[in-house]
Design a protein around this motif. Structure first.
Motif, PDB file in Angstrom:
ATOM      1  N   ASP A 132     -72.233  32.982 -39.864  1.00 59.12           N
ATOM      2  CA  ASP A 132     -72.959  33.191 -41.117  1.00 59.12           C
ATOM      3  C   ASP A 132     -72.841  31.911 -41.953  1.00 59.12           C
ATOM      4  OD1 ASP A 132     -73.641  33.854 -43.821  1.00 59.12           O
ATOM      5  OD2 ASP A 132     -73.303  35.976 -43.370  1.00 59.12           O
ATOM      6  N   VAL A 133     -73.867  31.092 -41.900  1.00 54.44           N
ATOM      7  CA  VAL A 133     -73.834  29.776 -42.552  1.00 54.44           C
ATOM      8  C   VAL A 133     -73.633  29.902 -44.062  1.00 54.44           C
ATOM      9  CG1 VAL A 133     -75.163  27.672 -43.027  1.00 54.44           C
ATOM     10  CG2 VAL A 133     -75.189  28.667 -40.736  1.00 54.44           C
ATOM     11  N   ASP A 134     -74.309  30.839 -44.694  1.00 57.73           N
ATOM     12  CA  ASP A 134     -74.164  30.992 -46.153  1.00 57.73           C
ATOM     13  C   ASP A 134     -72.750  31.392 -46.527  1.00 57.73           C
ATOM     14  OD1 ASP A 134     -76.814  30.308 -46.585  1.00 57.73           O
ATOM     15  OD2 ASP A 134     -77.501  32.393 -46.537  1.00 57.73           O
ATOM     16  N   ARG A 135     -72.176  32.364 -45.823  1.00 53.83           N
ATOM     17  CA  ARG A 135     -70.801  32.803 -46.095  1.00 53.83           C
ATOM     18  C   ARG A 135     -69.819  31.657 -45.862  1.00 53.83           C
ATOM     19  NH1 ARG A 135     -69.481  37.555 -42.519  1.00 53.83           N
ATOM     20  NH2 ARG A 135     -69.446  35.945 -40.915  1.00 53.83           N
ATOM     21  N   ALA A 136     -69.992  30.935 -44.761  1.00 55.11           N
ATOM     22  CA  ALA A 136     -69.100  29.820 -44.452  1.00 55.11           C
ATOM     23  C   ALA A 136     -69.242  28.703 -45.494  1.00 55.11           C
ATOM     24  CB  ALA A 136     -69.389  29.282 -43.056  1.00 55.11           C
ATOM     25  N   SER A 137     -70.465  28.437 -45.927  1.00 53.78           N
ATOM     26  CA  SER A 137     -70.683  27.404 -46.953  1.00 53.78           C
ATOM     27  C   SER A 137     -69.958  27.767 -48.242  1.00 53.78           C
ATOM     28  CB  SER A 137     -72.175  27.227 -47.227  1.00 53.78           C
ATOM     29  OG  SER A 137     -72.820  26.676 -46.105  1.00 53.78           O
ATOM     30  N   ARG A 138     -70.017  29.036 -48.626  1.00 53.57           N
ATOM     31  CA  ARG A 138     -69.290  29.479 -49.830  1.00 53.57           C
ATOM     32  C   ARG A 138     -67.788  29.293 -49.649  1.00 53.57           C
ATOM     33  NH1 ARG A 138     -73.073  33.469 -49.474  1.00 53.57           N
ATOM     34  NH2 ARG A 138     -71.576  34.983 -48.641  1.00 53.57           N
ATOM     35  N   PHE A 139     -67.270  29.625 -48.463  1.00 52.10           N
ATOM     36  CA  PHE A 139     -65.835  29.471 -48.201  1.00 52.10           C
ATOM     37  C   PHE A 139     -65.417  28.012 -48.352  1.00 52.10           C
ATOM     38  CE2 PHE A 139     -62.267  28.449 -45.470  1.00 52.10           C
ATOM     39  CZ  PHE A 139     -61.325  29.389 -45.860  1.00 52.10           C
ATOM     40  N   TYR A 140     -66.141  27.108 -47.709  1.00 48.02           N
ATOM     41  CA  TYR A 140     -65.752  25.696 -47.737  1.00 48.02           C
ATOM     42  C   TYR A 140     -65.911  25.097 -49.145  1.00 48.02           C
ATOM     43  CZ  TYR A 140     -64.676  25.581 -42.858  1.00 48.02           C
ATOM     44  OH  TYR A 140     -64.055  25.819 -41.653  1.00 48.02           O
ATOM     45  N   ALA A 141     -66.897  25.539 -49.887  1.00 53.19           N
ATOM     46  CA  ALA A 141     -67.099  25.043 -51.251  1.00 53.19           C
ATOM     47  C   ALA A 141     -66.145  25.698 -52.235  1.00 53.19           C
ATOM     48  CB  ALA A 141     -68.551  25.265 -51.682  1.00 53.19           C
ATOM     49  N   GLU A 142     -66.114  27.029 -52.252  1.00 46.76           N
ATOM     50  CA  GLU A 142     -65.357  27.744 -53.286  1.00 46.76           C
ATOM     51  C   GLU A 142     -63.873  27.875 -52.962  1.00 46.76           C
ATOM     52  OE1 GLU A 142     -67.460  31.435 -53.817  1.00 46.76           O
ATOM     53  OE2 GLU A 142     -69.339  30.376 -54.246  1.00 46.76           O
ATOM     54  N   CYS A 143     -63.527  28.209 -51.741  1.00 43.66           N
ATOM     55  CA  CYS A 143     -62.126  28.419 -51.389  1.00 43.66           C
ATOM     56  C   CYS A 143     -61.401  27.106 -51.090  1.00 43.66           C
ATOM     57  CB  CYS A 143     -62.000  29.362 -50.201  1.00 43.66           C
ATOM     58  SG  CYS A 143     -62.550  31.041 -50.561  1.00 43.66           S
ATOM     59  N   LEU A 144     -62.065  26.207 -50.367  1.00 45.95           N
ATOM     60  CA  LEU A 144     -61.415  24.938 -50.040  1.00 45.95           C
ATOM     61  C   LEU A 144     -61.725  23.836 -51.043  1.00 45.95           C
ATOM     62  CD1 LEU A 144     -61.649  24.775 -46.152  1.00 45.95           C
ATOM     63  CD2 LEU A 144     -59.970  25.921 -47.622  1.00 45.95           C
ATOM     64  N   GLY A 145     -62.738  24.026 -51.868  1.00 49.64           N
ATOM     65  CA  GLY A 145     -63.067  23.031 -52.883  1.00 49.64           C
ATOM     66  C   GLY A 145     -63.748  21.785 -52.349  1.00 49.64           C
ATOM     67  N   LEU A 146     -64.380  21.873 -51.186  1.00 48.79           N
ATOM     68  CA  LEU A 146     -65.063  20.720 -50.603  1.00 48.79           C
ATOM     69  C   LEU A 146     -66.483  20.634 -51.139  1.00 48.79           C
ATOM     70  CD1 LEU A 146     -63.890  21.034 -46.885  1.00 48.79           C
ATOM     71  CD2 LEU A 146     -62.809  19.769 -48.757  1.00 48.79           C
ATOM     72  N   SER A 147     -66.980  19.417 -51.222  1.00 51.56           N
ATOM     73  CA  SER A 147     -68.334  19.186 -51.727  1.00 51.56           C
ATOM     74  C   SER A 147     -69.315  19.049 -50.580  1.00 51.56           C
ATOM     75  CB  SER A 147     -68.374  17.899 -52.553  1.00 51.56           C
ATOM     76  OG  SER A 147     -67.549  18.016 -53.668  1.00 51.56           O
ATOM     77  N   ALA A 188     -47.456  23.055 -52.180  1.00 55.05           N
ATOM     78  CA  ALA A 188     -48.371  23.040 -53.327  1.00 55.05           C
ATOM     79  C   ALA A 188     -49.800  23.350 -52.894  1.00 55.05           C
ATOM     80  CB  ALA A 188     -48.311  21.691 -54.039  1.00 55.05           C
ATOM     81  N   GLU A 189     -50.214  22.844 -51.747  1.00 56.75           N
ATOM     82  CA  GLU A 189     -51.571  23.121 -51.248  1.00 56.75           C
ATOM     83  C   GLU A 189     -51.736  24.597 -50.916  1.00 56.75           C
ATOM     84  OE1 GLU A 189     -54.359  21.369 -51.037  1.00 56.75           O
ATOM     85  OE2 GLU A 189     -53.487  19.497 -51.725  1.00 56.75           O
ATOM     86  N   ILE A 190     -50.703  25.194 -50.333  1.00 52.70           N
ATOM     87  CA  ILE A 190     -50.766  26.625 -50.032  1.00 52.70           C
ATOM     88  C   ILE A 190     -50.963  27.411 -51.321  1.00 52.70           C
ATOM     89  CG2 ILE A 190     -49.393  28.621 -49.291  1.00 52.70           C
ATOM     90  CD1 ILE A 190     -48.158  26.746 -47.146  1.00 52.70           C
ATOM     91  N   ALA A 191     -50.172  27.091 -52.332  1.00 50.57           N
ATOM     92  CA  ALA A 191     -50.283  27.806 -53.614  1.00 50.57           C
ATOM     93  C   ALA A 191     -51.683  27.658 -54.194  1.00 50.57           C
ATOM     94  CB  ALA A 191     -49.228  27.301 -54.595  1.00 50.57           C
ATOM     95  N   ASP A 192     -52.231  26.446 -54.163  1.00 51.29           N
ATOM     96  CA  ASP A 192     -53.575  26.215 -54.692  1.00 51.29           C
ATOM     97  C   ASP A 192     -54.618  27.012 -53.918  1.00 51.29           C
ATOM     98  OD1 ASP A 192     -55.611  24.783 -56.310  1.00 51.29           O
ATOM     99  OD2 ASP A 192     -56.105  23.865 -54.379  1.00 51.29           O
ATOM    100  N   LEU A 193     -54.556  26.956 -52.594  1.00 45.90           N
ATOM    101  CA  LEU A 193     -55.550  27.645 -51.777  1.00 45.90           C
ATOM    102  C   LEU A 193     -55.407  29.160 -51.862  1.00 45.90           C
ATOM    103  CD1 LEU A 193     -55.683  25.300 -48.665  1.00 45.90           C
ATOM    104  CD2 LEU A 193     -57.385  25.537 -50.481  1.00 45.90           C
ATOM    105  N   GLU A 194     -54.191  29.663 -51.950  1.00 44.57           N
ATOM    106  CA  GLU A 194     -54.021  31.105 -52.118  1.00 44.57           C
ATOM    107  C   GLU A 194     -54.644  31.561 -53.441  1.00 44.57           C
ATOM    108  OE1 GLU A 194     -50.192  32.655 -49.641  1.00 44.57           O
ATOM    109  OE2 GLU A 194     -49.747  31.625 -51.529  1.00 44.57           O
ATOM    110  N   GLY A 195     -54.547  30.722 -54.461  1.00 40.53           N
ATOM    111  CA  GLY A 195     -55.183  31.030 -55.736  1.00 40.53           C
ATOM    112  C   GLY A 195     -56.696  31.082 -55.642  1.00 40.53           C
TER     113      GLY A 195
END
Length: 126
Positions: A15-30, A75-82
């Protein structure tokens, strides 16, 4: 020369849309653009990128497909869990995690999956 080439890792996603949201919103990638086939491309640091390749469910690998080197894995774990990322825990003869982190001598690592089931890793050396 390949030793000076930036790398784009293509990850299978059902699911490209779902994956795009994950990489943008959860991982913070542009998202930096799209490939010729329309696959979204995300900047992954140091000139590398992640492409999301439409694929059938089940095309994901059963091993780590991508590892992000970080300065402070805790620290990265804490940020990503948030941001809603769920980290895996292991307790096997080969691998044991404490607070999501495996201490493997000179390296610490933690694993999670993306929205499509691809296994990703954070690792810290030294």
């Amino acid at each position: 020369m390949l030793t000076k080439s930036a790398i784009t890792t293509m990850l299978p996603v059902s699911d490209v849309d779902r994956a795009s949201r994950f990489y943008a919103e959860c991982l913070g990638l542009s998202q930096t653009g799209t490939g010729p086939d329309g696959s979204p491309i995300f900047a992954a640091g140091m000139g590398d990128a992640i492409g999301l390749l439409p694929a059938e469910a089940g095309a994901q690998s059963t091993h780590t497909v991508l590892s992000f080197e970080v300065d402070d894995v805790k620290a990265e774990i804490a940020d990503l869990e948030g941001r809603g990322v769920h980290f895996e825990d292991y307790d096997t003869p080969e691998l044991r995690t404490v607070d999501h982190i495996a201490d493997m001598g000179g390296e610490k690592a933690a694993w999670f999956t993306d929205s499509e089931g691809n296994i990703l890793c954070l690792h810290q050396t030294g």
